[in-house]
Design a protein around this motif. Structure first.
Motif, PDB file in Angstrom:
ATOM      1  N   ARG A  53       0.862  -1.107   0.032  1.00 35.15           N
ATOM      2  CA  ARG A  53       0.081  -0.069  -0.090  1.00 35.15           C
ATOM      3  C   ARG A  53       0.733   1.158  -0.070  1.00 35.15           C
ATOM      4  O   ARG A  53       1.916   1.392   0.858  1.00 35.15           O
ATOM      5  CB  ARG A  53      -0.933   0.064   1.274  1.00 35.15           C
ATOM      6  N   ASP A  54       0.743   2.067  -0.828  1.00 37.84           N
ATOM      7  CA  ASP A  54       1.229   3.448  -0.910  1.00 37.84           C
ATOM      8  C   ASP A  54       2.798   3.097  -1.060  1.00 37.84           C
ATOM      9  O   ASP A  54       3.462   3.904  -0.445  1.00 37.84           O
ATOM     10  CB  ASP A  54       1.113   4.257   0.352  1.00 37.84           C
ATOM     11  N   TYR A  59       4.491  -7.832   5.191  1.00 36.29           N
ATOM     12  CA  TYR A  59       4.691  -9.181   5.089  1.00 36.29           C
ATOM     13  C   TYR A  59       3.633  -9.831   5.819  1.00 36.29           C
ATOM     14  O   TYR A  59       3.451  -9.110   7.263  1.00 36.29           O
ATOM     15  CB  TYR A  59       5.813  -9.753   5.037  1.00 36.29           C
ATOM     16  N   ARG A  60       3.059 -10.985   5.458  1.00 34.50           N
ATOM     17  CA  ARG A  60       2.197 -11.512   6.486  1.00 34.50           C
ATOM     18  C   ARG A  60       2.987 -13.061   6.581  1.00 34.50           C
ATOM     19  O   ARG A  60       3.172 -13.718   5.630  1.00 34.50           O
ATOM     20  CB  ARG A  60       0.880 -11.802   5.993  1.00 34.50           C
ATOM     21  N   SER A  95     -18.468 -11.946   4.939  1.00 36.90           N
ATOM     22  CA  SER A  95     -18.484 -10.950   3.894  1.00 36.90           C
ATOM     23  C   SER A  95     -18.446 -11.562   2.669  1.00 36.90           C
ATOM     24  O   SER A  95     -18.771 -10.912   1.483  1.00 36.90           O
ATOM     25  CB  SER A  95     -17.478  -9.834   4.152  1.00 36.90           C
ATOM     26  N   LYS A  96     -18.005 -12.763   2.467  1.00 34.23           N
ATOM     27  CA  LYS A  96     -17.952 -13.633   1.219  1.00 34.23           C
ATOM     28  C   LYS A  96     -17.219 -12.818  -0.066  1.00 34.23           C
ATOM     29  O   LYS A  96     -17.823 -12.745  -1.238  1.00 34.23           O
ATOM     30  CB  LYS A  96     -19.376 -13.976   0.869  1.00 34.23           C
ATOM     31  N   MET A  97     -16.289 -12.520   0.437  1.00 36.02           N
ATOM     32  CA  MET A  97     -15.414 -11.443  -0.473  1.00 36.02           C
ATOM     33  C   MET A  97     -14.702 -12.399  -1.570  1.00 36.02           C
ATOM     34  O   MET A  97     -14.244 -13.376  -0.950  1.00 36.02           O
ATOM     35  CB  MET A  97     -14.292 -10.587  -0.003  1.00 36.02           C
ATOM     36  N   PRO A  98     -14.614 -12.117  -2.795  1.00 38.92           N
ATOM     37  CA  PRO A  98     -13.935 -13.109  -3.616  1.00 38.92           C
ATOM     38  C   PRO A  98     -12.608 -12.764  -3.760  1.00 38.92           C
ATOM     39  O   PRO A  98     -11.783 -13.616  -4.482  1.00 38.92           O
ATOM     40  CB  PRO A  98     -14.484 -12.550  -5.203  1.00 38.92           C
ATOM     41  N   LEU A  99     -11.849 -12.119  -3.056  1.00 39.19           N
ATOM     42  CA  LEU A  99     -10.452 -11.654  -2.922  1.00 39.19           C
ATOM     43  C   LEU A  99      -9.568 -12.748  -1.952  1.00 39.19           C
ATOM     44  O   LEU A  99     -10.497 -13.274  -1.064  1.00 39.19           O
ATOM     45  CB  LEU A  99     -10.317 -10.367  -2.340  1.00 39.19           C
ATOM     46  N   SER A 100      -8.345 -12.748  -2.185  1.00 38.81           N
ATOM     47  CA  SER A 100      -7.745 -13.719  -1.338  1.00 38.81           C
ATOM     48  C   SER A 100      -7.626 -12.687   0.097  1.00 38.81           C
ATOM     49  O   SER A 100      -7.744 -11.507   0.162  1.00 38.81           O
ATOM     50  CB  SER A 100      -6.220 -13.756  -1.606  1.00 38.81           C
ATOM     51  N   GLU A 101      -7.088 -13.438   1.319  1.00 36.69           N
ATOM     52  CA  GLU A 101      -6.875 -12.915   2.496  1.00 36.69           C
ATOM     53  C   GLU A 101      -5.912 -11.514   2.390  1.00 36.69           C
ATOM     54  O   GLU A 101      -6.327 -10.472   2.832  1.00 36.69           O
ATOM     55  CB  GLU A 101      -6.549 -13.639   3.527  1.00 36.69           C
ATOM     56  N   ALA A 106      -5.364  -5.620   2.019  1.00 36.68           N
ATOM     57  CA  ALA A 106      -4.821  -4.367   1.672  1.00 36.68           C
ATOM     58  C   ALA A 106      -5.752  -3.453   1.484  1.00 36.68           C
ATOM     59  O   ALA A 106      -5.425  -1.993   1.256  1.00 36.68           O
ATOM     60  CB  ALA A 106      -3.981  -4.706   0.330  1.00 36.68           C
ATOM     61  N   GLU A 107      -7.179  -3.756   1.328  1.00 36.31           N
ATOM     62  CA  GLU A 107      -8.123  -2.761   1.084  1.00 36.31           C
ATOM     63  C   GLU A 107      -8.898  -2.249   2.363  1.00 36.31           C
ATOM     64  O   GLU A 107      -9.368  -1.281   2.704  1.00 36.31           O
ATOM     65  CB  GLU A 107      -9.133  -3.308   0.156  1.00 36.31           C
ATOM     66  N   SER A 108      -8.443  -3.053   3.369  1.00 34.63           N
ATOM     67  CA  SER A 108      -9.126  -2.768   4.728  1.00 34.63           C
ATOM     68  C   SER A 108      -8.478  -1.427   5.517  1.00 34.63           C
ATOM     69  O   SER A 108      -7.459  -1.704   6.169  1.00 34.63           O
ATOM     70  CB  SER A 108      -8.982  -3.968   5.807  1.00 34.63           C
TER      71      SER A 108
END
Length: 124
Positions: A53-54, A59-60, A95-101, A106-108
Motif C-alpha cells: 500500500r502506498d 509481509y504476513r 463478507s464472502k469476498m472473492p479476494l484472497s486474504e 490491503a483494502e481494509s
C-alpha cells in the motif's frame, strides 16, 4: 536468517499467549530472504504473503492459529502485529469476498490502522 525485532504492541500481543503457544509460534517464525523472494511469482508461499500500500511492503506469516504482520528493514524483521487468525478469516467468510486474504487486507482501513499503531510503537 533475519533478526526478529518486536515492538511494544506485538510483544504485548505475543506475551498474552500461553508459554507453549509462544514457543511454537517463535519456532515456526524463522524468516529468510529466500522466503520472501518470490511472493509475486507464480507460486507464492502459503505461509508468507505480501501486502503493498502506498509503495510500502508489509509481509504476513501465517501459521495454524496466528498471523504475524511485519516489515523487513535492513537485516531485521520488524514485527508490527501478532493477531489470531479468526480476526480476519471470520470477516472474510462472513463478507464472502472473492479476494484472497492478503488482497482483502490491503483494502481494509481498519487493518492498516492496526499496522500503523504497530509501526509507531517503540521497538524492544
Amino acid at each position: 536468517m533475519l533478526q526478529i525485532v518486536f515492538n511494544e504492541i506485538s510483544a504485548a500481543e505475543i506475551s498474552r499467549l500461553d508459554t507453549l503457544a509462544q514457543l511454537e509460534l517463535l519456532d515456526a517464525f524463522k524468516v529468510t530472504e529466500a522466503d520472501l523472494a518470490d511472493l509475486d511469482g507464480e507460486h507464492p508461499g502459503k505461509q508468507y504473503g505480501k501486502i503493498v500500500r502506498d509503495g510500502k511492503t508489509l509481509y504476513r506469516f501465517r501459521t495454524d492459529d496466528y498471523r504475524i504482520y511485519f516489515e523487513v528493514s535492513e537485516d531485521s524483521v520488524v514485527v508490527h502485529r501478532v493477531l489470531n487468525k479468526n480476526t480476519y478469516s471470520d470477516f472474510l467468510f462472513r463478507s464472502k469476498m472473492p479476494l484472497s486474504e492478503d488482497e482483502q487486507l490491503a483494502e481494509s482501513k481498519h487493518f492498516w490502522k492496526l499496522i500503523d499503531e504497530g509501526r509507531q510503537a517503540h521497538r524492544i
